[in-house]
Design a protein around this motif. Structure first.
Motif, PDB file in Angstrom:
ATOM      1  N   PHE B  34       0.843  -1.199   0.000  1.00  0.00           N
ATOM      2  CA  PHE B  34       0.000   0.000   0.000  1.00  0.00           C
ATOM      3  C   PHE B  34       0.877   1.249   0.000  1.00  0.00           C
ATOM      4  O   PHE B  34       1.965   1.260   0.579  1.00  0.00           O
ATOM      5  CB  PHE B  34      -0.914   0.019   1.231  1.00  0.00           C
ATOM      6  CG  PHE B  34      -1.974  -1.053   1.249  1.00  0.00           C
ATOM      7  CD1 PHE B  34      -2.772  -1.301   0.137  1.00  0.00           C
ATOM      8  CD2 PHE B  34      -2.200  -1.808   2.400  1.00  0.00           C
ATOM      9  CE1 PHE B  34      -3.771  -2.282   0.161  1.00  0.00           C
ATOM     10  CE2 PHE B  34      -3.190  -2.791   2.434  1.00  0.00           C
ATOM     11  CZ  PHE B  34      -3.972  -3.025   1.322  1.00  0.00           C
ATOM     12  N   GLN B  38      -3.200   5.520   1.152  1.00  0.00           N
ATOM     13  CA  GLN B  38      -4.141   4.578   0.528  1.00  0.00           C
ATOM     14  C   GLN B  38      -5.188   4.093   1.539  1.00  0.00           C
ATOM     15  O   GLN B  38      -4.866   3.846   2.707  1.00  0.00           O
ATOM     16  CB  GLN B  38      -3.365   3.390  -0.068  1.00  0.00           C
ATOM     17  CG  GLN B  38      -4.207   2.583  -1.049  1.00  0.00           C
ATOM     18  CD  GLN B  38      -3.352   1.629  -1.889  1.00  0.00           C
ATOM     19  OE1 GLN B  38      -2.138   1.793  -2.020  1.00  0.00           O
ATOM     20  NE2 GLN B  38      -3.991   0.618  -2.463  1.00  0.00           N
ATOM     21  N   ASP B  98      -6.696   3.717   6.881  1.00  0.00           N
ATOM     22  CA  ASP B  98      -5.806   4.076   5.773  1.00  0.00           C
ATOM     23  C   ASP B  98      -4.347   4.036   6.221  1.00  0.00           C
ATOM     24  O   ASP B  98      -4.053   3.748   7.377  1.00  0.00           O
ATOM     25  CB  ASP B  98      -6.214   5.412   5.134  1.00  0.00           C
ATOM     26  CG  ASP B  98      -5.977   6.602   6.031  1.00  0.00           C
ATOM     27  OD1 ASP B  98      -5.320   6.465   7.088  1.00  0.00           O
ATOM     28  OD2 ASP B  98      -6.444   7.702   5.680  1.00  0.00           O
TER      29      ASP B  98
END
Lengths: 192, 192
Positions: B34, B38, B98
């Motif tokens: 990631f 993200q 996130d």
């Protein structure tokens, strides 16, 4: 209802045990008749057991330096309670648990739970899901405390335990919400 | 270190798996790279997976009606994260997750975790203890929030995540503690 039937039905919601397996698991529980006010877990002492409530109501609480009481949990029938930090880590209790009413309770020791979990896969499955649900309940309470006002938290409490007002003295409900008795009375009147 | 080695060592602290059993369990994970920023879990969407952090740092958070951000958890290497309420109850996410930094992460689906827990008793044992520890951590945070002042909670956070200050922007630490950036700066200076 018999103690054995209550916990059997409770476990059957999560795990599939044969009658023999259930009887074996159940043989590790002890039954207790506690009186109102009786102490079950005491701050500073070793914690050997967790408790399953058959009838009545217990509270898990602690008192800070300013002698203010905070209530972590009300344990109603088919709820489990203990100082899990102390129980799992074999350390001394940092909370207290006592009985708000007379109560019928089953206990199982940490050692016996681990033994039966190892012996019976479905018992391990049961306890995994029991703790999963406990985790979600505590996290919801944390989110609620971080973000919601007293009015909302009061309404959530009533929704979670509809019978609470008939069982638990008002000053304990105030201690759960972290408000004064006067604030609680205002919420109660506003809600009626 | 290899992803496989990191999670193997992590599991070995709790459960005893043969190499074949571990390889089978590991075959159910997917690896993700990631990027910073993200989104991994989005409020309102279905949650199918839980995540094990190999490197980097994620945050679980939500934003209330007044557009204030609250941080529930920083997920560092060898921590697990998801919206467990949504994952276990097959409902929609009420939080967001996130990436604070670029991150390497493993994921396993709810369905695969349940399947492997049923097939391998030791995997069920691992997840029971993983959740037991999570339960204690969330309960400690709840107690802390109920009873401790910001200074004490700041010191606990530093003790729990000593490396946090090097990784996480100050405004996110403030959102975890539920204080303003100015208050955080004062705590930081007082602590130095």
């Amino acid at each position: 209802m018999e103690a054995q039937t209550i916990i059997k039905q409770h476990i059957a919601k999560t795990a599939t045990l044969t009658d023999d397996q259930f009887d074996y698991f159940f043989s590790h529980f002890k039954r207790h008749s506690f009186r109102k006010g009786q102490v079950v877990v005491s701050e500073g002492e070793r914690v050997e057991n967790e408790f399953f409530v058959l009838s009545g109501c217990l509270k898990a609480f602690f008192i800070n330096d300013e002698v203010k009481m905070y209530i972590l949990q009300f344990a109603m029938p088919t709820w489990w309670t203990s100082d899990y930090d102390a129980l799992y880590n074999q350390s001394r209790a940092t909370i207290n648990i006592d009985c708000i009413t007379d109560a019928e309770v089953l206990s199982i020791s940490n050692q016996d739970r681990e033994k039966v979990c190892q012996e019976l896969h479905q018992v391990e499955h049961f306890f995994r899901w029991r703790t999963n649900k406990g985790y979600i309940a505590v996290q919801k309470r944390l989110v609620s405390l971080m973000t919601k006002n007293t009015q909302k938290r009061y309404e959530e409490l009533l929704a979670q335990y509809p019978q609470l007002y008939d069982i638990v003295p008002k000053h304990l409900i105030a201690a759960y919400l972290g408000v004064s008795r006067e604030t609680l009375s205002r919420l109660y009147l506003a809600h009626k």
